[in-house]
Design a protein around this motif. Structure first.
Motif, mmCIF file in Angstrom:
data_model
loop_
_atom_site.group_PDB
_atom_site.id
_atom_site.type_symbol
_atom_site.label_atom_id
_atom_site.label_comp_id
_atom_site.label_asym_id
_atom_site.label_seq_id
_atom_site.Cartn_x
_atom_site.Cartn_y
_atom_site.Cartn_z
ATOM 1 N N MET A 71 0.827 -1.208 0.000
ATOM 2 C CA MET A 71 0.000 0.000 0.000
ATOM 3 C C MET A 71 0.863 1.261 0.000
ATOM 4 N N ARG A 72 1.997 1.223 0.706
ATOM 5 C CA ARG A 72 2.881 2.397 0.705
ATOM 6 C C ARG A 72 3.447 2.640 -0.684
ATOM 7 N N ILE A 73 3.845 1.559 -1.347
ATOM 8 C CA ILE A 73 4.399 1.702 -2.702
ATOM 9 C C ILE A 73 3.334 2.223 -3.659
ATOM 10 N N VAL A 74 2.134 1.639 -3.574
ATOM 11 C CA VAL A 74 1.046 2.070 -4.452
ATOM 12 C C VAL A 74 0.668 3.517 -4.161
ATOM 13 N N SER A 75 0.679 3.896 -2.878
ATOM 14 C CA SER A 75 0.350 5.277 -2.508
ATOM 15 C C SER A 75 1.335 6.260 -3.129
ATOM 16 N N LEU A 76 2.630 5.932 -3.087
ATOM 17 C CA LEU A 76 3.636 6.805 -3.677
ATOM 18 C C LEU A 76 3.462 6.906 -5.186
ATOM 19 N N LEU A 77 3.293 5.754 -5.834
ATOM 20 C CA LEU A 77 3.117 5.772 -7.286
ATOM 21 C C LEU A 77 1.844 6.519 -7.677
ATOM 22 N N GLY A 78 0.766 6.342 -6.889
ATOM 23 C CA GLY A 78 -0.474 7.060 -7.180
ATOM 24 C C GLY A 78 -0.308 8.557 -7.040
ATOM 25 N N ALA A 79 0.426 8.994 -6.003
ATOM 26 C CA ALA A 79 0.658 10.428 -5.820
ATOM 27 C C ALA A 79 1.458 11.006 -6.978
ATOM 28 N N LEU A 80 2.501 10.287 -7.407
ATOM 29 C CA LEU A 80 3.296 10.763 -8.540
ATOM 30 C C LEU A 80 2.463 10.822 -9.820
ATOM 31 N N ALA A 81 1.611 9.809 -10.017
ATOM 32 C CA ALA A 81 0.784 9.789 -11.226
ATOM 33 C C ALA A 81 -0.224 10.932 -11.226
ATOM 34 N N LEU A 82 -0.858 11.186 -10.070
ATOM 35 C CA LEU A 82 -1.829 12.278 -9.994
ATOM 36 C C LEU A 82 -1.153 13.637 -10.183
ATOM 37 N N ALA A 83 0.047 13.795 -9.606
ATOM 38 C CA ALA A 83 0.770 15.058 -9.774
ATOM 39 C C ALA A 83 1.146 15.275 -11.240
ATOM 40 N N ALA A 84 1.615 14.201 -11.909
ATOM 41 C CA ALA A 84 1.951 14.312 -13.330
ATOM 42 C C ALA A 84 0.712 14.617 -14.159
ATOM 43 N N SER A 85 -0.417 13.981 -13.805
ATOM 44 C CA SER A 85 -1.669 14.250 -14.518
ATOM 45 C C SER A 85 -2.072 15.714 -14.385
ATOM 46 N N LEU A 86 -1.940 16.254 -13.175
ATOM 47 C CA LEU A 86 -2.281 17.660 -12.952
ATOM 48 C C LEU A 86 -1.368 18.576 -13.759
ATOM 49 N N LEU A 87 -0.072 18.263 -13.778
ATOM 50 C CA LEU A 87 0.881 19.092 -14.514
ATOM 51 C C LEU A 87 0.552 19.106 -16.005
ATOM 52 N N PHE A 88 0.325 17.939 -16.575
ATOM 53 C CA PHE A 88 0.033 17.877 -18.003
ATOM 54 C C PHE A 88 -1.337 18.472 -18.334
ATOM 55 N N PHE A 89 -2.258 18.397 -17.375
ATOM 56 C CA PHE A 89 -3.561 19.028 -17.581
ATOM 57 C C PHE A 89 -3.412 20.535 -17.741
ATOM 58 N N PHE A 90 -2.595 21.135 -16.852
ATOM 59 C CA PHE A 90 -2.388 22.572 -16.946
ATOM 60 C C PHE A 90 -1.735 22.953 -18.271
ATOM 61 N N TYR A 91 -0.714 22.218 -18.676
ATOM 62 C CA TYR A 91 -0.033 22.567 -19.912
ATOM 63 C C TYR A 91 -0.894 22.313 -21.141
ATOM 64 N N GLN A 92 -1.846 21.380 -21.036
ATOM 65 C CA GLN A 92 -2.703 21.068 -22.170
ATOM 66 C C GLN A 92 -3.756 22.152 -22.405
ATOM 67 N N PHE A 93 -4.366 22.642 -21.319
ATOM 68 C CA PHE A 93 -5.524 23.535 -21.458
ATOM 69 C C PHE A 93 -5.293 24.936 -20.899
ATOM 70 N N TRP A 94 -4.054 25.219 -20.410
ATOM 71 C CA TRP A 94 -3.849 26.479 -19.696
ATOM 72 C C TRP A 94 -4.136 27.702 -20.562
ATOM 73 N N GLY A 95 -3.785 27.640 -21.802
ATOM 74 C CA GLY A 95 -3.971 28.799 -22.661
ATOM 75 C C GLY A 95 -5.418 29.104 -22.989
ATOM 76 N N LEU A 96 -6.333 28.200 -22.680
ATOM 77 C CA LEU A 96 -7.750 28.426 -22.973
ATOM 78 C C LEU A 96 -8.425 29.296 -21.931
ATOM 79 N N PHE A 97 -7.786 29.524 -20.788
ATOM 80 C CA PHE A 97 -8.405 30.278 -19.699
ATOM 81 C C PHE A 97 -7.852 31.703 -19.678
ATOM 82 N N GLY A 98 -8.693 32.610 -19.207
ATOM 83 C CA GLY A 98 -8.245 33.979 -19.002
ATOM 84 C C GLY A 98 -7.413 34.103 -17.738
ATOM 85 N N GLU A 99 -6.808 35.275 -17.553
ATOM 86 C CA GLU A 99 -5.906 35.457 -16.426
ATOM 87 C C GLU A 99 -6.622 35.290 -15.088
#
Length: 355
Positions: A71-99
């Protein structure tokens, strides 16, 4: 003093060890199977384990301990995956939003992930989901600082390391998460290095060119658990000491082979020899200190550091002078000598303990 989860887990491990030894003694006909005191002890242990499972969600046997590691290993991998997903989400759609929308999204993600962390901390006795959420909250906060700097065209600075480190430490102590503690300490170490480098006239991105900037912060981190007790937090004192030792011995190792990185205006050979000698003396001191204070991680670090400095020195002395087979033969003989010395120390320690 109220019992902590780590103390409950340690007591449960001791109970399981006691039961295994009792079973062996029973099989060897040392104990009677109908012994009334043993029955009372077993009933008391059952009550304790049930209480600990209800209060702390401990690992009450070997199978649950193996599952907890997974569970500790899965928790770490899940956290890294969610953080990477969030990062790529911002870079994918960031320009579509206003300031204004971008600012609201950044603040919303940071606050939302923080509230989620504390909500899970109350409901999740095991702590795995809370730690996963805490890693995500740290990623959101780091991304928040970075993206806000881009939105308002703020010049990149080492000052971002300070809130990153402080936020990681806050989450680490809130969720008893050693990985977050290490990340927070790394950020604070980097901030100290850049500040010391700036005081010496270096641009903050080039402060790492002087490894000696790490020595004082590393020493302070190593000593901090002696001044501020970490008894309530599992493994935190060990994390402080290991991170501090890495910050101390990293510069020694670098400067023992690269004198140009030092502030000291001395002859290169003299400076490298001085840091090599300092590395040997500090390693031996760690072995002694770790054995005296019962800090196995410190003693092990000292032994590994001593071996590393010795190997590097032997390469300097003999790599170009000796045939390769003879060089490695000397290394093997040195390893045997080290084993003999450590075995003698081990026997002496065992004899002292039995006395």
């Amino acid at each position: 003093m109220p019992l902590t989860r780590d103390q409950a887990q340690q007591r449960a491990d001791d109970i399981q060890a006691f039961r295994r030894e009792a079973q062996r003694l029973d099989a060897e006909n040392v104990l009677a199977t109908d012994d009334a005191p043993l029955a009372r002890i077993a009933a008391h242990h059952d009550r304790l384990l049930a209480q600990y499972r209800a209060s702390f969600d401990i690992d009450h046997d070997q199978q649950t301990k193996r599952l907890s590691l997974s569970m500790r290993i899965v928790s770490l991998l899940g956290a890294l995956a969610l953080a990477a997903s969030l990062l790529f989400f911002f870079y994918q759609f960031w320009g579509l939003f206003g300031e204004a929308s971008q600012i609201v999204i950044l603040i919303g993600f940071s606050l939302g992930s923080l509230l989620l962390t504390f909500a899970l901390r109350r409901r999740d006795a095991s702590g795995y989901f809370a730690k996963l959420a805490a890693m995500l909250a740290l990623a959101c906060f780091m991304l928040n600082i970075y993206m806000l700097g881009q939105i308002f065209n703020i010049t990149p600075s080492d000052k971002a390391l300070l809130p990153w480190g402080a936020y990681a430490l806050l989450l680490a102590y809130a969720c008893n998460a050693r990985l977050l503690l290490v990340l927070g300490l790394a950020c604070l170490l980097a901030f100290c290095v850049t500040r010391l480098g700036s005081l010496a006239g270096f641009y903050w991105l080039h402060a790492g060119e002087r490894p000696e900037n790490l020595l004082l912060p590393g020493l302070l981190l190593f000593l901090l658990p002696q001044w501020l007790s970490q008894a309530r937090y599992s493994g935190f004192a060990v994390a402080y000491r290991i991170v501090g030792l890495l910050a101390l011995f990293g510069p020694m190792l670098v400067l023992a082979n690269w004198a140009e990185g030092s502030y000291l205006d001395l002859d290169d050979d003299l400076l490298e020899g001085g840091y090599q000698l300092l590395g040997f003396l500090a390693s031996a001191l760690l072995v002694w200190l770790g054995s005296r204070r019962d800090w196995p991680e410190v003693a092990l670090f000292g032994q590994l550091a001593f071996i590393l400095f010795l190997c590097i020195k032997m390469v300097d002395w003999w790599w170009d002078l000796l045939p390769k087979y003879l060089f490695f033969l000397i290394l093997g003989l040195a390893a045997i000598l080290a084993l003999l010395v450590l075995n003698r120390l081990r026997r002496g320690h065992s004899g002292g303990a039995s006395a």
